[in-house]
Design a protein around this motif. Structure first.
Motif, PDB file in Angstrom:
ATOM      1  N   ALA A 224     -10.140  49.534  91.467  1.00  0.00           N
ATOM      2  CA  ALA A 224     -10.407  48.117  91.221  1.00  0.00           C
ATOM      3  C   ALA A 224     -11.573  47.955  90.248  1.00  0.00           C
ATOM      4  O   ALA A 224     -11.512  47.147  89.306  1.00  0.00           O
ATOM      5  N   VAL A 225     -12.633  48.725  90.463  1.00  0.00           N
ATOM      6  CA  VAL A 225     -13.774  48.669  89.548  1.00  0.00           C
ATOM      7  C   VAL A 225     -13.368  49.154  88.155  1.00  0.00           C
ATOM      8  O   VAL A 225     -13.752  48.569  87.129  1.00  0.00           O
ATOM      9  N   ALA A 226     -12.554  50.210  88.107  1.00  0.00           N
ATOM     10  CA  ALA A 226     -12.124  50.753  86.818  1.00  0.00           C
ATOM     11  C   ALA A 226     -11.302  49.735  86.036  1.00  0.00           C
ATOM     12  O   ALA A 226     -11.417  49.651  84.799  1.00  0.00           O
ATOM     13  N   ALA A 227     -10.457  48.968  86.729  1.00  0.00           N
ATOM     14  CA  ALA A 227      -9.660  47.944  86.044  1.00  0.00           C
ATOM     15  C   ALA A 227     -10.556  46.925  85.364  1.00  0.00           C
ATOM     16  O   ALA A 227     -10.311  46.511  84.216  1.00  0.00           O
ATOM     17  N   LEU A 228     -11.615  46.505  86.036  1.00  0.00           N
ATOM     18  CA  LEU A 228     -12.553  45.548  85.443  1.00  0.00           C
ATOM     19  C   LEU A 228     -13.312  46.168  84.275  1.00  0.00           C
ATOM     20  O   LEU A 228     -13.533  45.518  83.236  1.00  0.00           O
ATOM     21  N   VAL A 229     -13.721  47.418  84.420  1.00  0.00           N
ATOM     22  CA  VAL A 229     -14.446  48.094  83.349  1.00  0.00           C
ATOM     23  C   VAL A 229     -13.565  48.236  82.111  1.00  0.00           C
ATOM     24  O   VAL A 229     -14.011  48.024  80.971  1.00  0.00           O
ATOM     25  N   ILE A 230     -12.300  48.594  82.319  1.00  0.00           N
ATOM     26  CA  ILE A 230     -11.372  48.739  81.187  1.00  0.00           C
ATOM     27  C   ILE A 230     -11.217  47.417  80.448  1.00  0.00           C
ATOM     28  O   ILE A 230     -11.190  47.370  79.207  1.00  0.00           O
ATOM     29  N   LEU A 231     -11.107  46.319  81.209  1.00  0.00           N
ATOM     30  CA  LEU A 231     -10.995  45.003  80.579  1.00  0.00           C
ATOM     31  C   LEU A 231     -12.219  44.715  79.707  1.00  0.00           C
ATOM     32  O   LEU A 231     -12.092  44.244  78.566  1.00  0.00           O
ATOM     33  N   LEU A 232     -13.393  44.999  80.208  1.00  0.00           N
ATOM     34  CA  LEU A 232     -14.614  44.735  79.456  1.00  0.00           C
ATOM     35  C   LEU A 232     -14.715  45.619  78.221  1.00  0.00           C
ATOM     36  O   LEU A 232     -15.119  45.163  77.137  1.00  0.00           O
ATOM     37  N   VAL A 233     -14.352  46.897  78.367  1.00  0.00           N
ATOM     38  CA  VAL A 233     -14.443  47.816  77.234  1.00  0.00           C
ATOM     39  C   VAL A 233     -13.475  47.415  76.123  1.00  0.00           C
ATOM     40  O   VAL A 233     -13.824  47.423  74.928  1.00  0.00           O
ATOM     41  N   LEU A 234     -12.262  47.056  76.495  1.00  0.00           N
ATOM     42  CA  LEU A 234     -11.260  46.707  75.495  1.00  0.00           C
ATOM     43  C   LEU A 234     -11.589  45.406  74.770  1.00  0.00           C
ATOM     44  O   LEU A 234     -11.108  45.178  73.645  1.00  0.00           O
ATOM     45  N   HIS A 235     -12.373  44.538  75.404  1.00  0.00           N
ATOM     46  CA  HIS A 235     -12.683  43.249  74.782  1.00  0.00           C
ATOM     47  C   HIS A 235     -14.153  43.165  74.341  1.00  0.00           C
ATOM     48  O   HIS A 235     -14.670  42.071  74.109  1.00  0.00           O
ATOM     49  N   ARG A 236     -14.792  44.300  74.216  1.00  0.00           N
ATOM     50  CA  ARG A 236     -16.161  44.309  73.722  1.00  0.00           C
ATOM     51  C   ARG A 236     -16.159  44.091  72.209  1.00  0.00           C
ATOM     52  O   ARG A 236     -15.338  44.661  71.485  1.00  0.00           O
ATOM     53  N   ARG A 237     -17.035  43.252  71.748  1.00  0.00           N
ATOM     54  CA  ARG A 237     -17.147  43.018  70.299  1.00  0.00           C
ATOM     55  C   ARG A 237     -17.737  44.241  69.617  1.00  0.00           C
ATOM     56  O   ARG A 237     -18.734  44.801  70.076  1.00  0.00           O
ATOM     57  N   ARG A 238     -17.112  44.666  68.555  1.00  0.00           N
ATOM     58  CA  ARG A 238     -17.649  45.781  67.786  1.00  0.00           C
ATOM     59  C   ARG A 238     -18.756  45.266  66.873  1.00  0.00           C
ATOM     60  O   ARG A 238     -18.656  44.171  66.317  1.00  0.00           O
ATOM     61  N   PRO A 239     -19.810  46.035  66.705  1.00  0.00           N
ATOM     62  CA  PRO A 239     -20.902  45.588  65.807  1.00  0.00           C
ATOM     63  C   PRO A 239     -20.426  45.458  64.382  1.00  0.00           C
ATOM     64  O   PRO A 239     -19.597  46.257  63.915  1.00  0.00           O
ATOM     65  N   SER A 240     -20.912  44.426  63.697  1.00  0.00           N
ATOM     66  CA  SER A 240     -20.496  44.184  62.300  1.00  0.00           C
ATOM     67  C   SER A 240     -21.061  45.289  61.401  1.00  0.00           C
ATOM     68  O   SER A 240     -22.188  45.766  61.573  1.00  0.00           O
ATOM     69  N   ARG A 241     -20.244  45.712  60.433  1.00  0.00           N
ATOM     70  CA  ARG A 241     -20.706  46.714  59.489  1.00  0.00           C
ATOM     71  C   ARG A 241     -21.644  46.073  58.472  1.00  0.00           C
ATOM     72  O   ARG A 241     -21.484  44.916  58.101  1.00  0.00           O
TER      73      ARG A 241
END
Length: 245
Positions: A224-241
């Motif tokens: 359950a915790v991993a599912a939430l972590v995966i959601l956050l990781v996949l929708h994390r904003r990448r830093p602008s170049r």
């Protein structure tokens, strides 16, 4: 939260549904662990309880306790059954059951005489003769061992001589084999230092003890915790170049 992109409704619903399912499974495993621990405590309490008359619980055993009883009657001679799948030792061996006719009873009672250790071969251990005449038995009145998935049909019906061997103890099959009705549970005899049988009876949760249920619960909660972590990781904003707006 500037570091997080807004997830789609589908991703959000999928994550929430998965996390709730994992939490539900974890809670269920914790409940199963608690149930089994309660059963083990009731069994331990029954072993030291005062014995009651068998007739009081024979046909309707208590559903929330194990009854310790005494019963008088006689064994049926030469009608032994050998359960060939107990886990008492690594050399093999059998759990031995004998039909018993209680005094003033309207059916037969299957008695668990105990475990007879093997000798490391495929041959059944040498069985001592049953005592004859009136007997006074003491022990716990408990459900028969679980049947599980039985392959090959009724093994008792294919055997013509006693003792008969089976890998599952199915009371309706035993009743049919004996040609008479059986009481709904079996009597496991009290320990006797003078007996050749090993009588260390307990509820067999070796395949899934309470501790393993709790381990599985921890795994489900981790999912359950991993599912939430995966959601956050996949929708994390990448830093602008550098150099890009």
């Amino acid at each position: 939260m500037k570091w997080l992109r807004r997830p789609s409704w589908f991703a959000l619903l999928l994550t929430v549904a998965g996390a709730l399912l994992f939490i539900r499974l974890g809670v269920w495993q914790l409940h199963r662990a608690d149930e089994k621990e309660q059963i083990l405590r009731r069994y331990a309490t029954a072993e030291t309880a005062a014995a009651s008359d068998f007739a009081a619980v024979a046909a309707n055993p208590p559903v929330d306790a194990f009854a310790r009883v005494n019963v008088q009657g006689e064994y049926l001679a030469d009608r032994l059954y050998l359960l060939d799948n107990p886990r008492h030792d690594q050399r093999g061996g059998v759990e031995v059951y004998a039909p018993f006719r209680p005094r003033n009873g309207d059916r037969l009672l299957l008695v668990d005489l105990g475990f007879l250790p093997g000798n490391g071969t495929d041959q059944a251990p040498q069985l001592p003769p049953l005592p004859t005449g009136a007997q006074d038995l003491h022990g716990l009145y408990v459900p028969a061992p679980g049947v599980g998935f039985e392959m090959g049909g009724n093994a008792l019906a294919r055997q013509t001589r006693w003792p008969k061997t089976t890998v599952y103890l199915d009371l309706p099959q035993v009743a049919t084999d004996l040609g008479g009705a059986l009481y709904p549970q079996v009597l496991t005899l009290d320990a006797d230092p003078s007996s050749i049988y090993v009588r260390e009876h307990t509820i067999d949760f070796s395949a899934m003890p309470p501790a393993r249920h709790r381990a599985y619960a921890f795994q489900w909660f981790t999912f359950a915790v991993a599912a939430l972590v995966i959601l956050l990781v996949l929708h994390r904003r990448r830093p602008s170049r550098p150099g890009k707006p």
